[in-house]
Scaffold this motif. Sequence first.
Motif, PDB file in Angstrom:
ATOM      1  N   LYS A   1       0.732  -1.238   0.142  1.00  0.00           N
ATOM      2  CA  LYS A   1      -0.158   0.082   0.101  1.00  0.00           C
ATOM      3  C   LYS A   1       0.852   1.185   0.031  1.00  0.00           C
ATOM      4  O   LYS A   1       0.245   2.369  -0.295  1.00  0.00           O
ATOM      5  CB  LYS A   1      -0.933   0.066   1.309  1.00  0.00           C
ATOM      6  CG  LYS A   1      -2.225  -0.958   0.995  1.00  0.00           C
ATOM      7  CD  LYS A   1      -3.254  -0.614   2.022  1.00  0.00           C
ATOM      8  CE  LYS A   1      -2.654  -0.803   3.321  1.00  0.00           C
ATOM      9  NZ  LYS A   1      -2.351  -2.305   3.897  1.00  0.00           N
ATOM     10  N   ASP A   2       2.201   1.230   0.431  1.00  0.00           N
ATOM     11  CA  ASP A   2       3.041   2.287   0.592  1.00  0.00           C
ATOM     12  C   ASP A   2       4.286   2.337   0.068  1.00  0.00           C
ATOM     13  O   ASP A   2       5.093   3.251   0.177  1.00  0.00           O
ATOM     14  CB  ASP A   2       3.005   2.720   2.048  1.00  0.00           C
ATOM     15  CG  ASP A   2       3.162   1.418   2.974  1.00  0.00           C
ATOM     16  OD1 ASP A   2       3.657   0.525   2.590  1.00  0.00           O
ATOM     17  OD2 ASP A   2       2.876   1.495   4.374  1.00  0.00           O
ATOM     18  N   HIS A   3       4.480   1.216  -0.579  1.00  0.00           N
ATOM     19  CA  HIS A   3       5.880   1.105  -1.286  1.00  0.00           C
ATOM     20  C   HIS A   3       5.949   0.666  -2.749  1.00  0.00           C
ATOM     21  O   HIS A   3       5.080  -0.107  -3.064  1.00  0.00           O
ATOM     22  CB  HIS A   3       6.876   0.268  -0.312  1.00  0.00           C
ATOM     23  CG  HIS A   3       7.452   1.135   0.919  1.00  0.00           C
ATOM     24  ND1 HIS A   3       6.843   0.988   1.989  1.00  0.00           N
ATOM     25  CD2 HIS A   3       8.657   1.897   1.037  1.00  0.00           C
ATOM     26  CE1 HIS A   3       7.365   1.640   3.061  1.00  0.00           C
ATOM     27  NE2 HIS A   3       8.571   2.213   2.180  1.00  0.00           N
ATOM     28  N   SER A   4       6.997   0.757  -3.256  1.00  0.00           N
ATOM     29  CA  SER A   4       7.185   0.223  -4.741  1.00  0.00           C
ATOM     30  C   SER A   4       8.628   0.099  -4.820  1.00  0.00           C
ATOM     31  O   SER A   4       9.414   0.636  -4.052  1.00  0.00           O
ATOM     32  CB  SER A   4       6.956   1.328  -5.806  1.00  0.00           C
ATOM     33  OG  SER A   4       5.530   1.697  -5.898  1.00  0.00           O
ATOM     34  N   THR A   5       9.050  -0.898  -5.658  1.00  0.00           N
ATOM     35  CA  THR A   5      10.160  -1.013  -6.164  1.00  0.00           C
ATOM     36  C   THR A   5      10.802  -0.300  -7.233  1.00  0.00           C
ATOM     37  O   THR A   5       9.925  -0.133  -8.036  1.00  0.00           O
ATOM     38  CB  THR A   5      10.273  -2.611  -6.789  1.00  0.00           C
ATOM     39  OG1 THR A   5      10.070  -3.418  -5.701  1.00  0.00           O
ATOM     40  CG2 THR A   5      11.643  -2.996  -7.457  1.00  0.00           C
ATOM     41  N   CYS A   6      11.919   0.007  -7.316  1.00  0.00           N
ATOM     42  CA  CYS A   6      12.504   0.804  -8.430  1.00  0.00           C
ATOM     43  C   CYS A   6      13.878   0.397  -8.741  1.00  0.00           C
ATOM     44  O   CYS A   6      14.867   0.382  -8.020  1.00  0.00           O
ATOM     45  CB  CYS A   6      12.527   2.451  -7.901  1.00  0.00           C
ATOM     46  SG  CYS A   6      12.598   3.519  -9.056  1.00  0.00           S
ATOM     47  N   VAL A   7      14.100  -0.455  -9.947  1.00  0.00           N
ATOM     48  CA  VAL A   7      15.277  -0.752 -10.402  1.00  0.00           C
ATOM     49  C   VAL A   7      15.737   0.335 -11.198  1.00  0.00           C
ATOM     50  O   VAL A   7      15.129   0.471 -12.158  1.00  0.00           O
ATOM     51  CB  VAL A   7      15.074  -2.145 -10.918  1.00  0.00           C
ATOM     52  CG1 VAL A   7      16.356  -2.868 -11.482  1.00  0.00           C
ATOM     53  CG2 VAL A   7      14.325  -3.275 -10.087  1.00  0.00           C
ATOM     54  N   ILE A   8      16.941   0.703 -11.065  1.00  0.00           N
ATOM     55  CA  ILE A   8      17.682   1.567 -11.890  1.00  0.00           C
ATOM     56  C   ILE A   8      18.674   0.843 -12.612  1.00  0.00           C
ATOM     57  O   ILE A   8      19.652   0.118 -11.966  1.00  0.00           O
ATOM     58  CB  ILE A   8      18.118   3.023 -11.183  1.00  0.00           C
ATOM     59  CG1 ILE A   8      16.791   3.448 -10.560  1.00  0.00           C
ATOM     60  CG2 ILE A   8      18.999   4.033 -11.971  1.00  0.00           C
ATOM     61  CD1 ILE A   8      16.874   4.754  -9.846  1.00  0.00           C
ATOM     62  N   GLU A   9      19.067   1.374 -13.726  1.00  0.00           N
ATOM     63  CA  GLU A   9      19.949   0.518 -14.446  1.00  0.00           C
ATOM     64  C   GLU A   9      20.808   1.717 -15.724  1.00  0.00           C
ATOM     65  O   GLU A   9      19.848   2.612 -16.070  1.00  0.00           O
ATOM     66  CB  GLU A   9      19.552  -0.528 -15.278  1.00  0.00           C
ATOM     67  CG  GLU A   9      20.426  -1.321 -16.070  1.00  0.00           C
ATOM     68  CD  GLU A   9      20.013  -2.464 -17.047  1.00  0.00           C
ATOM     69  OE1 GLU A   9      18.842  -3.168 -16.580  1.00  0.00           O
ATOM     70  OE2 GLU A   9      20.486  -2.881 -18.105  1.00  0.00           O
ATOM     71  N   CYS A  10      22.010   1.498 -15.859  1.00  0.00           N
ATOM     72  CA  CYS A  10      22.742   2.388 -16.990  1.00  0.00           C
ATOM     73  C   CYS A  10      23.880   1.586 -17.418  1.00  0.00           C
ATOM     74  O   CYS A  10      24.447   0.621 -16.759  1.00  0.00           O
ATOM     75  CB  CYS A  10      22.923   3.704 -16.395  1.00  0.00           C
ATOM     76  SG  CYS A  10      24.136   3.968 -14.963  1.00  0.00           S
ATOM     77  N   SER A  11      24.404   2.125 -18.382  1.00  0.00           N
ATOM     78  CA  SER A  11      25.828   1.467 -18.857  1.00  0.00           C
ATOM     79  C   SER A  11      27.052   2.130 -17.763  1.00  0.00           C
ATOM     80  O   SER A  11      26.819   3.052 -17.033  1.00  0.00           O
ATOM     81  CB  SER A  11      26.131   1.813 -20.217  1.00  0.00           C
ATOM     82  OG  SER A  11      26.449   3.288 -20.062  1.00  0.00           O
ATOM     83  N   PRO A  12      28.127   1.376 -17.632  1.00  0.00           N
ATOM     84  CA  PRO A  12      29.186   1.757 -16.813  1.00  0.00           C
ATOM     85  C   PRO A  12      29.644   3.244 -17.366  1.00  0.00           C
ATOM     86  O   PRO A  12      30.081   3.791 -16.446  1.00  0.00           O
ATOM     87  CB  PRO A  12      30.214   0.569 -17.303  1.00  0.00           C
ATOM     88  CG  PRO A  12      29.723  -0.259 -18.295  1.00  0.00           C
ATOM     89  CD  PRO A  12      28.322   0.095 -18.349  1.00  0.00           C
ATOM     90  N   THR A  13      29.542   3.466 -18.468  1.00  0.00           N
ATOM     91  CA  THR A  13      30.094   4.603 -19.091  1.00  0.00           C
ATOM     92  C   THR A  13      29.210   5.746 -18.392  1.00  0.00           C
ATOM     93  O   THR A  13      29.556   6.926 -17.893  1.00  0.00           O
ATOM     94  CB  THR A  13      30.098   4.912 -20.500  1.00  0.00           C
ATOM     95  OG1 THR A  13      30.608   3.731 -21.091  1.00  0.00           O
ATOM     96  CG2 THR A  13      30.717   6.127 -21.049  1.00  0.00           C
TER      97      THR A  13
END
Length: 422
Positions: free
Chosen positions: A199-211
């Motif tokens: 009810k009060d939280h979400s997952t947030c997966v963040i991704e990027c290249s090493p550069t």
Amino acid sequence: MKIACVGGGPASLYFSILMKRVDPSHDITVHERNRAGSTYGWGVTYWDGLLNYLHGADPESARTIEENSAHWNSWEMHVHDGATVATVAGEDWGEGFGIGRHQLLDILTERARSLGVHIEFEHEITNQDELADADLVVAGDGVNSLLRERHTDRFGSEITVGRNVYAWLGTTKVFHSFTFTFVETAHGWIWCYGYGFSKDHSTCVIECSPTTWKGLGLDQANKADSLALLEKLFADTLGGHPLIAQANTEDGTYWLNFRTLTNRTWYHDNLVLLGDAAHTTHYSIGAGTALALEDAAFLANALHGETQLQTALARYDRERQAAIRPSLRAARYSARWYEDLPRYVGLPPEQLFELLGQRRSPLLPHVPPRLYYRLGQAADQFYYRLDQVTEQFRSLRNRGRRPDPGPHEPNTPGHPDEMIPR
Ligand SMILES: Cc1cc2nc3c(=O)[nH]c(=O)nc-3n(C[C@H](O)[C@H](O)[C@H](O)COP(=O)(O)OP(=O)(O)OC[C@H]3O[C@@H](n4cnc5c(N)ncnc54)[C@H](O)[C@@H]3O)c2cc1C
């Protein structure tokens, strides 16, 4: 049978439940190194197919899992200065569920205990000899499995390290749709996907290249500064809500490279691998937990279907490895799609969204994205027309008449299976 399960993750706990359900005389202990109620990660996704499966395997825990899950039936993507593409769940984009890892483990722990499984928290197994009196030792101790690492050659373990870096974060923003956001920075693209799990939280997966990661200084920044930077980059998506890193992570340690693990065989003598200890699937297909639970059901079935332990383990190894192959392949292509993001991200948003949904396709990396998109559209139209014509035939046949095929039916060439709408 006396069974020792190492690791109190979803794989071991579910396995212990299913074994006890069928035969309460089994003596089962789950050894978990952490204390009760402490785990890594945030919410995990799963799909309605899994729910049906769990209801068949153990309706009691399935009901509680369902009651404690968040549910979404829409998807959206933000890219290019706020452009948004959204869709409701249907044939192409399915409905999904999210549940906190904590919550899931609590449910499974309670259910296992109610069936008579012994669960020993804060008991790290450092040597398999500690479990010498067990008839069967289940390594459900995750991707870094100590028990597996002692027999790497026998299992034929291989690990491939993903190029991109990712962070598994939480947020108090509650996403009602499964939400993707792609943001362009001076150092390249960075993206996140979020889904609610309570009810009060979400997952947030963040991704990027090493550069991009290094260019933004995320490799050097302390935890507070890097979270502040990410909150700024994803401000529109987060709507002012904070990002939260796992409490037990130090500066920078919550950034990881995904490790894809495979094993040629999943058992050795009386030791058997389960869940992430046996295989990992890239997080971008949201399947690792589901596969771990299904592994557990396969193993329990094999053990109750065979009288000899070695025959049962061989059957589990053979049948489960075959069943899981398409998911492992899909996960590899999905991970690659994100690593190849620059190839797709310049497409018009609707096309990008479509190909994001097609990222598991083995054909996509080999076909120019615009052409792939157009072929996909053509295939959609072909199937739509085919449905109409089939329906027409059916209703005419029901009336006992032959249809007039008409001169204008499209003469559409065949197409690869991958073009079939998801
Ligand atoms: C970023 C990210 C996002 C993900 N999102 C999803 C998702 O949306 N949906 C999904 O289905 N899956 C997801 N997964 C995958 C999922 O988390 C794993 O596949 C799943 O947890 C595997 O379960 P398991 O029981 O095999 O292992 P784990 O959950 O890793 O459990 C292993 C347990 O063993 C314990 N342990 C380890 N060594 C020892 C020892 N020597 N002695 C005693 N205990 C030990 C550990 O403390 C741990 O509790 C995600 C993974 C990542 C990295």
